[in-house]
Design a protein around this motif. Structure first.
Motif, short mmCIF file in Angstrom:
data_model
loop_
_atom_site.label_atom_id
_atom_site.label_comp_id
_atom_site.label_asym_id
_atom_site.label_seq_id
_atom_site.Cartn_x
_atom_site.Cartn_y
_atom_site.Cartn_z
N MET A 1 0.83 -1.18 0.00
CA MET A 1 0.00 0.00 0.00
C MET A 1 0.87 1.24 0.00
SD MET A 1 -3.26 -0.70 2.46
CE MET A 1 -2.34 -1.32 3.85
N GLN A 2 0.23 2.34 -0.35
CA GLN A 2 0.93 3.61 -0.44
C GLN A 2 -0.01 4.71 0.04
OE1 GLN A 2 2.18 4.35 -4.47
NE2 GLN A 2 4.00 5.39 -3.76
N VAL A 3 0.56 5.82 0.49
CA VAL A 3 -0.24 6.97 0.91
C VAL A 3 0.03 8.11 -0.05
CG1 VAL A 3 -0.57 8.67 2.74
CG2 VAL A 3 -0.20 6.29 3.33
N GLY A 4 -1.00 8.91 -0.33
CA GLY A 4 -0.84 10.06 -1.20
C GLY A 4 -1.97 11.05 -1.00
N THR A 5 -1.91 12.14 -1.74
CA THR A 5 -2.95 13.16 -1.70
C THR A 5 -3.58 13.28 -3.07
OG1 THR A 5 -1.88 14.39 0.07
CG2 THR A 5 -3.43 15.61 -1.29
N VAL A 6 -4.91 13.36 -3.10
CA VAL A 6 -5.63 13.54 -4.36
C VAL A 6 -5.39 14.96 -4.83
CG1 VAL A 6 -7.88 13.55 -5.48
CG2 VAL A 6 -7.40 11.86 -3.68
N ILE A 7 -4.88 15.09 -6.07
CA ILE A 7 -4.56 16.41 -6.60
C ILE A 7 -5.43 16.80 -7.79
CG2 ILE A 7 -2.18 16.38 -5.75
CD1 ILE A 7 -1.31 15.63 -8.64
N GLY A 8 -6.30 15.90 -8.25
CA GLY A 8 -7.14 16.26 -9.38
C GLY A 8 -8.08 15.14 -9.80
N ASN A 9 -9.00 15.51 -10.67
CA ASN A 9 -9.96 14.57 -11.25
C ASN A 9 -9.52 14.19 -12.66
OD1 ASN A 9 -12.29 14.59 -9.26
ND2 ASN A 9 -12.00 16.77 -9.62
N VAL A 10 -9.92 13.02 -13.11
CA VAL A 10 -9.67 12.58 -14.47
C VAL A 10 -11.04 12.30 -15.10
CG1 VAL A 10 -8.64 10.83 -15.94
CG2 VAL A 10 -7.47 11.54 -13.86
N TRP A 11 -11.33 12.99 -16.20
CA TRP A 11 -12.59 12.81 -16.91
C TRP A 11 -12.32 12.07 -18.20
CZ3 TRP A 11 -16.16 14.20 -13.61
CH2 TRP A 11 -15.89 15.21 -12.69
N ALA A 12 -13.04 10.97 -18.43
CA ALA A 12 -12.90 10.19 -19.66
C ALA A 12 -14.29 9.79 -20.13
CB ALA A 12 -12.04 8.96 -19.43
N THR A 13 -14.76 10.43 -21.19
CA THR A 13 -16.11 10.11 -21.66
C THR A 13 -16.15 8.80 -22.42
OG1 THR A 13 -15.72 11.48 -23.62
CG2 THR A 13 -16.86 12.51 -21.76
N ARG A 14 -15.03 8.40 -22.99
CA ARG A 14 -14.96 7.11 -23.69
C ARG A 14 -13.93 6.26 -22.98
NH1 ARG A 14 -17.04 6.66 -28.92
NH2 ARG A 14 -15.42 5.13 -29.30
N LYS A 15 -14.33 5.07 -22.58
CA LYS A 15 -13.42 4.16 -21.89
C LYS A 15 -13.92 2.73 -22.01
CE LYS A 15 -15.59 5.92 -17.76
NZ LYS A 15 -15.41 6.89 -16.72
N GLU A 16 -13.13 1.81 -21.55
CA GLU A 16 -13.48 0.39 -21.54
C GLU A 16 -14.85 0.22 -20.88
OE1 GLU A 16 -13.03 -3.50 -22.39
OE2 GLU A 16 -11.55 -1.97 -22.92
N ASP A 17 -15.69 -0.67 -21.43
CA ASP A 17 -17.06 -0.85 -20.93
C ASP A 17 -17.14 -1.11 -19.44
OD1 ASP A 17 -18.14 -0.37 -23.41
OD2 ASP A 17 -18.45 -2.49 -23.90
N ASP A 18 -16.22 -1.92 -18.90
CA ASP A 18 -16.25 -2.24 -17.47
C ASP A 18 -15.93 -1.04 -16.58
OD1 ASP A 18 -16.97 -4.87 -17.92
OD2 ASP A 18 -14.91 -5.62 -17.82
N LEU A 19 -15.41 0.04 -17.17
CA LEU A 19 -15.04 1.23 -16.41
C LEU A 19 -16.11 2.32 -16.43
CD1 LEU A 19 -11.29 1.52 -17.47
CD2 LEU A 19 -12.25 0.39 -15.46
#
Length: 90
Positions: A1-19
């Motif tokens: 495991m690792q620790v971090g800070t969320v720094i942004g959002n990722v928007w993807a309108t087209r992606k693999e069906d399971d996602l």
């Protein structure tokens, strides 16, 4: 495991069906004192983290199995939002 800070959002309108319907965030990995280490990466978020949250992440093949019956094409997933970290100085 690792620790971090969320720094942004990722928007993807087209992606693999399971996602479809899943949320992705950019995470800056950090050491025990909060200093940045390594490059930021994208992680799947299933717990409702947001920008500025300190999070725990698991990476690698274990991340693929975050959903019970689906093997997702991912390699990082947020598994917790950190309330505090106590590190003893030496």
């Amino acid at each position: 495991m690792q620790v971090g800070t969320v720094i942004g959002n990722v928007w993807a309108t087209r992606k693999e069906d399971d996602l479809i319907g899943l949320k992705f965030l950019f995470v800056q990995p950090e050491g025990p004192t909060g200093s940045p280490i390594d490059a930021p990466f994208v992680a799947l978020d299933r717990i409702g983290a947001g920008v500025g949250d300190k999070v725990m992440i698991t990476k690698g093949s274990a991340a693929r199995f975050v959903l019970k019956d689906i093997d997702l094409p991912i390699d990082a997933v947020i598994i917790g939002i950190v309330d505090s970290i106590d590190v003893e100085s030496r």
